[in-house]
Design a protein around this motif. Sequence first.
Motif, PDB file in Angstrom:
ATOM      1  N   ILE A  11       0.931  -1.168  -0.019  1.00 12.71           N
ATOM      2  CA  ILE A  11      -0.055   0.136  -0.072  1.00 12.71           C
ATOM      3  C   ILE A  11       0.864   1.250  -0.028  1.00 12.71           C
ATOM      4  O   ILE A  11       1.680   1.513   0.716  1.00 12.71           O
ATOM      5  N   ALA A  12       0.534   2.217  -0.881  1.00 11.35           N
ATOM      6  CA  ALA A  12       1.073   3.688  -0.928  1.00 11.35           C
ATOM      7  C   ALA A  12       0.221   4.487  -1.069  1.00 11.35           C
ATOM      8  O   ALA A  12      -0.998   4.238  -1.726  1.00 11.35           O
ATOM      9  N   ALA A  13       0.529   5.865  -0.608  1.00 10.40           N
ATOM     10  CA  ALA A  13      -0.400   6.974  -0.725  1.00 10.40           C
ATOM     11  C   ALA A  13      -0.582   7.181  -2.415  1.00 10.40           C
ATOM     12  O   ALA A  13      -1.627   7.824  -2.597  1.00 10.40           O
TER      13      ALA A  13
ATOM     14  N   LYS B  29      -3.000   4.641   3.581  1.00  4.52           N
ATOM     15  CA  LYS B  29      -1.451   4.422   3.935  1.00  4.52           C
ATOM     16  C   LYS B  29      -1.609   4.591   5.426  1.00  4.52           C
ATOM     17  O   LYS B  29      -0.863   4.182   6.209  1.00  4.52           O
TER      18      LYS B  29
ATOM     19  N   GLN C 167      -2.492   1.828   7.476  1.00 10.06           N
ATOM     20  CA  GLN C 167      -1.527   0.797   7.590  1.00 10.06           C
ATOM     21  C   GLN C 167      -0.359   1.040   8.730  1.00 10.06           C
ATOM     22  O   GLN C 167       0.038   0.321   9.306  1.00 10.06           O
ATOM     23  N   ARG C 168      -0.266   2.601   8.959  1.00  7.97           N
ATOM     24  CA  ARG C 168       0.980   2.872   9.755  1.00  7.97           C
ATOM     25  C   ARG C 168       0.271   2.637  11.074  1.00  7.97           C
ATOM     26  O   ARG C 168       1.020   2.153  11.904  1.00  7.97           O
TER      27      ARG C 168
END
Length: 880
Positions: free
Chosen positions: A43-45, A53, A56-57
């Motif tokens: 997953i990425a912004a 994102k 996920q953090r």
Amino acid sequence: MGRCYALRRLHDRILAFADTKRNDAAVQKKDPDITLITAEAPIAATTHGGRAKCLQRLVRLDLPVPCTLALSFQTVRRIAAGDRPDPAQLLSPFDHDAILCVRPSSEDPDWGGPGAVLNIGMNDARYVEFSERIGKTAAAALYLRFVQSFAVHVARLDPDVFDDVDPDPVKGLKQALAAYEEETEEEFPQEPAAQLTEVLRSMARAWEGTSARLLRQAKGAPANAGLGLVVQEMALGLGEGECGSGVMQLVNTQTGARQITGRYLSQSQGRDALQGGADALFLERDPRGPSLEELAPEAFARLKAYTALMRKRLREEMQAEFTIENGKVFLLDGVRVTRSARAAIAIAVALAEDGIISREEALMRIEPRALNELLHRQVDPTVPRDRLGRGIGASPGAASGRIVFTSTEAQASAARGEPCVLVRRETSSEDIRGMHAAVGVMTHRGGMTSHAAVIGRGLGKPCVVGVTDIQIDMRREQLVFPGGRVLKAGDSITIDGTSGDVLAGDTPLLEATRDPALATLMSWADAVRDIAVRANADTPADAGVARTFKAEGIGLCRTEHMFFESDRLTVMREMIFADTGEDRAAALERLLPMQRADFIDLFRIMQGQPVCIRLFDPPLHEFLPSDRSGLRELAEALDLPLSDVTRRVETLGEYNPMLGLRGVRLGVTMPEIYEMQARAIFEATVDASREGAPVVPEIMIPLVSARREVELVKTRIDAVAAAVRNETGQEFTYRLGVMVETPRAALRAGEIAPLVSFLSFGTNDLTQMTYGLSRDDAGRFMSAYVQQGVFPEDPFHRLDADGVGELLEIAAERGRKAKPGLVLSICGEHGGNPESIAFCREAGFDYVSCSPFRVPVARLAAAQLAVKSKITQDVDPIVR
């Protein structure tokens, strides 16, 4: 929710699910664009959006986030185009009886997105089940909320359909279902998979709609910006035990002070607590009312710990959106705390002082131009604006006052203690006193480097120029705005020099602030920047402001502004009307002590720092009246016939005075002016040096275009210096320089440099002459030119690095080749522009100079450039 949460924690620890009944890993392998949010998920912004994102953090921090599925930009685009994702694939991570919500996840939260839809999966059967589990009222509230949201956002029914729904959830639910069936002529959908699919389709299409595209482009988003969606299991916030929802953050949004803020509302969902109402609770104990800390101390303590952990590990002040379900806390989202410029600085400094980020990163987190919000009063962003018109925001800040049309009226208004806004077609040097007296200035004509703009920035007063959509009737003393609205002298207006808005009435303003955090941040900036910042200051008051803002000297003192005081203007006019050099010298002899006193004050205030004084520059007609009453007053003062005065004034008129007899041309043809100024400077140098550090004045010759001009002026100034040394018996030194404002001076810098110590580029006039643009008139068409791509930006606002910049580079190269160690600087208004500072730094300039109130902006911008340069140099070339 409990089973999914436990399985995900186990997956994070052993990188595989132990429960073979769940096929989440297989889902990820088959379609990485539909991804269960785990610590290891791809997953990425830039592919799934900022919300996905961030979630996920939070998962990586082992915080209690409900089971969540992320849909990528590509998936959402396919859904908008008509593809339907496999419902089984979407629902597989969740418990069979889970209630879901769908939230938008754009790359930048400021770009917006469709509203969240909660309680997906509620239907008649689950209403019965939940009635037994959490009570009939709570179950009905869940179902009713979903019915109304689905009807408005998915079925696109008018919200008015539900205006008469009973506030009691049980009764209201029946009415809402009936209204839905009547409007759509079909029953409310009961299958959770179908509900979810329709919600996803509606949100995807809403993002791709024309109005949504235009709205986000207005916010700075690219035309092809993507939207991700997150499907999250609901923590209900309704039911038995302590249930509810709210938000928490650890800082004040306006000040950045350490303070737990937010609200909590029992028996609620989403962000209901922020909608106000007497039932919402404070978070911490508060004398104003009940709090969550008192109601559920354990839940409050966990929330506080979670938010503090987010701050530390995510290296940012975060707002936690949470739900409490039967006393258990769930985090639904974490978003960066919204903040004013003042709060942004306080937050960055606090994070650095706590060791969470470095000082360099704290510097990089602040937009330099945002400092204007702290240094000037601003229009309160929470109040509505009654906009009359719009021009160019030429000097930041806001001011309210009564309309006046002349400098005399402005001075009279100030004497009465009544704030006023000076309104002119355009200002000239004779308006200086009125601009000092007014709280702000508005002009019909002009651009970023027009007279009103430059002086407004120098005074630190709001200024709006180029308000071309108004008509100024000076005879009737009234303004006619678009739509026919008319304001007369004495009526109140507010001008916003940041946005360019002209507003009706006295709009509420926020006062400027000078927080200790700003001083700390600026000290860090000064420790890393590698280009000096001076201020353009014409008076002792300007110099005082420059010292306050830690300018490293004065880079431009425009001496002509010292001649417009009433006691000096008459003498100046006598000098202009003199027929011989002897008569001019006699008049100037009366101005000498006044000039000397001005320079002594400047030298004392700057306490040994460099002061660069530009010799007299403007054409002489600027000191003469243009109306009949002014001509009559001048005739009386000079004891001359009105006809003689009128004839002489007409004789001094020029077709194009900005390219006529001004600057060094006056110094060559009327050398008495520069001789008087040189003597005043040197005598002030001697006097000021007796009291403190030795003064080394810098004398700058304006509008040079030929080496011979410099030779002639230099010879006379050297002679005056020798005479003052002999008369006083005191030794002193000075530096002579040239203000490069003509393309020819830039191109012939190699010839000029051996005669001088420095070249300072007056980029306002240099831009004007290079482009062949009038800086006072270009504002009338500049916006059209920028919009159509003729110019990437107004060249008077941002330095033209290609054209004007090439002249600067040529002059710098040729000047330093002829004289190594030649000092180079910019003293035009570009000196306070961050992009222009970057150019100067790359070109090897020694300093930039700008208006006093722009000095902090320039200091921070220069520091950020140094930090960026260091980061680039530290990166391994292969990695780079």
